[in-house]
Every structure is written in structure tokens, then in C-alpha cells.
Write an enzyme that holds these catalytic residues in place. Sequence first.
Site, PDB file in Angstrom:
ATOM      1  N   CYS A   1       6.561  18.088 -24.966  1.00  0.00           N
ATOM      2  CA  CYS A   1       7.070  18.926 -23.878  1.00  0.00           C
ATOM      3  C   CYS A   1       8.581  19.134 -24.047  1.00  0.00           C
ATOM      4  O   CYS A   1       8.993  19.810 -24.977  1.00  0.00           O
ATOM      5  CB  CYS A   1       6.703  18.321 -22.525  1.00  0.00           C
ATOM      6  SG  CYS A   1       6.756  19.529 -21.178  1.00  0.00           S
TER       7      CYS A   1
ATOM      8  N   HIS B   1       0.884  18.190 -22.935  1.00  0.00           N
ATOM      9  CA  HIS B   1       0.700  16.736 -22.852  1.00  0.00           C
ATOM     10  C   HIS B   1      -0.743  16.385 -23.199  1.00  0.00           C
ATOM     11  O   HIS B   1      -1.683  16.946 -22.628  1.00  0.00           O
ATOM     12  CB  HIS B   1       0.996  16.239 -21.439  1.00  0.00           C
ATOM     13  CG  HIS B   1       2.419  16.436 -21.011  1.00  0.00           C
ATOM     14  ND1 HIS B   1       3.412  15.529 -21.296  1.00  0.00           N
ATOM     15  CD2 HIS B   1       3.007  17.455 -20.332  1.00  0.00           C
ATOM     16  CE1 HIS B   1       4.565  15.970 -20.801  1.00  0.00           C
ATOM     17  NE2 HIS B   1       4.344  17.130 -20.208  1.00  0.00           N
TER      18      HIS B   1
ATOM     19  N   GLU C   1      -1.055  12.783 -23.926  1.00  0.00           N
ATOM     20  CA  GLU C   1      -0.848  11.338 -23.897  1.00  0.00           C
ATOM     21  C   GLU C   1      -1.105  10.723 -22.524  1.00  0.00           C
ATOM     22  O   GLU C   1      -0.872   9.522 -22.315  1.00  0.00           O
ATOM     23  CB  GLU C   1       0.587  11.020 -24.342  1.00  0.00           C
ATOM     24  CG  GLU C   1       1.654  11.219 -23.280  1.00  0.00           C
ATOM     25  CD  GLU C   1       2.012  12.667 -22.962  1.00  0.00           C
ATOM     26  OE1 GLU C   1       2.898  12.880 -22.116  1.00  0.00           O
ATOM     27  OE2 GLU C   1       1.414  13.589 -23.570  1.00  0.00           O
TER      28      GLU C   1
END
Length: 238
Positions: free
Chosen positions: A99, A186, A188
Amino acid sequence: MSGTNEPRRAAGRPWVVIQHVAVEGPGTIADLAAARGLRLEVRRMDRGDPVPSVDEIDGLVVMGGPMSVHDTAAHPNLVAERRLLRDAVEGGRPVLGVCLGSQLLALALGARVETGPEMEVGIGDVTLTDAGRADPVLGGGERVPVIHWHGDTFHLPDGALLLAESPRYRNQAFRHGDRVYGFQFHIEVDRALADAWRPLLPAGATLEEPRRAAVERAGREILGRFFDRVIEKPGVPT
């Protein structure tokens, strides 16, 4: 005695994770690194931790945050991070930007970062380009489920390959060389991170289960392949 499959690490240097705010930690990145014998050291910019020099690290992960890459007056650490990213790439270190981290990486490589047409927030997916489908880390399908949360966008650095796109934002992921990746999205986000993010989401955006869990499963596969590709192994040059 070390097993033959344990990664070799130079001089005991850690992989460093640059974290900008309390709610944007490494998530599953920490689990996957530990499973591969990597020592992960988190540097908290929100707590005044120093940005390391490239000689202190074996690898680098730069996480997200609500600030812009251009907010250097309020966040002078961003200048040092950009320098570290450039030095890491030039020094052949593995790098992952997530990001804000992907935008800083693009800027460090000479590309522009600017405000996008609208916010992109919530669970969605990205479509892999031809290069993305062939990529050893992201490849294997047509789409990847992800979590979006950004309003800025990067342009593609010179020499980089565009790996993924979405209808709102064409530039979603890139690879520079063999060991440097930038993900605008994202993947994760484990359950603990999702629980911390939900109260902060703008109206209309959600992180509902089981779609969030599907993002995590896909993300664990992708991030695992990233580590397996870039870490040094005994007798295997990188």
C-alpha cells in the site's frame, strides 16, 4: 545442527519491517517469515524508531499508513524510507512494499505518485496482467482476492512489470527485477488486523467473513512464494 532447507542469512542481519501506525502491522507476513527461519525486526515510525541503513538489513518490508508519500513535513521519516528503499534495490536486497509502501517504492524508483480518482476501500479483487499470470509470486490464476484501502496511486517505474490492475486503479502491483515487489492492495490481513481495522472503515466498506478469510488464504500462498523466491538458500545463488 541446521537442516539443509534452512535459509542462510548473512551476518545475522534481520529483515526489517517499517510500520507507520499501530493498526498496520505485518500480519501474516510475520508468521510466514518466522516459518522460514527469518528474523523479523519491526521498526515503528509512530514511536520514533530510527530508519535503518541498508547495511543493517537482509530484506525490507514497508507497510501501509494513512499518510501520503508527499507528507514529508509531518513525517520526515518518509524521506529516509525512500532513501532506504532505493539503496535496498540498488544493493540487491529483497523488498516488499504494501500500500503506502508500494507508493514509496515506486517514488524511490523514480515514478510519480499522485491522488487517484476516488477512494478504493474494502474487499475486492485484482485482475492479473499477462505478466502477472506468468509471475512466480502472483501467478497461478486470473484474479486475486484482496483488501483495498487507498486513495493515492503510483505510476509504473521504468523497467518494472505491471502485474495486476482493477477497474478503478490500473496500477495495482509491480515487480522490479527479480526480488522487488510493490502491492497497492493488502493480502497480509489476518483476523487480528481485520478486527482492528473494522471500526476505522469508512461508511459502506466492510471486511466481512468469510471473504476476509479467503483474502488471507490467498495472501498466505502469495507471500509464502515471495519469501521462498527471494531468501537465500544454502548453495543457491540469488
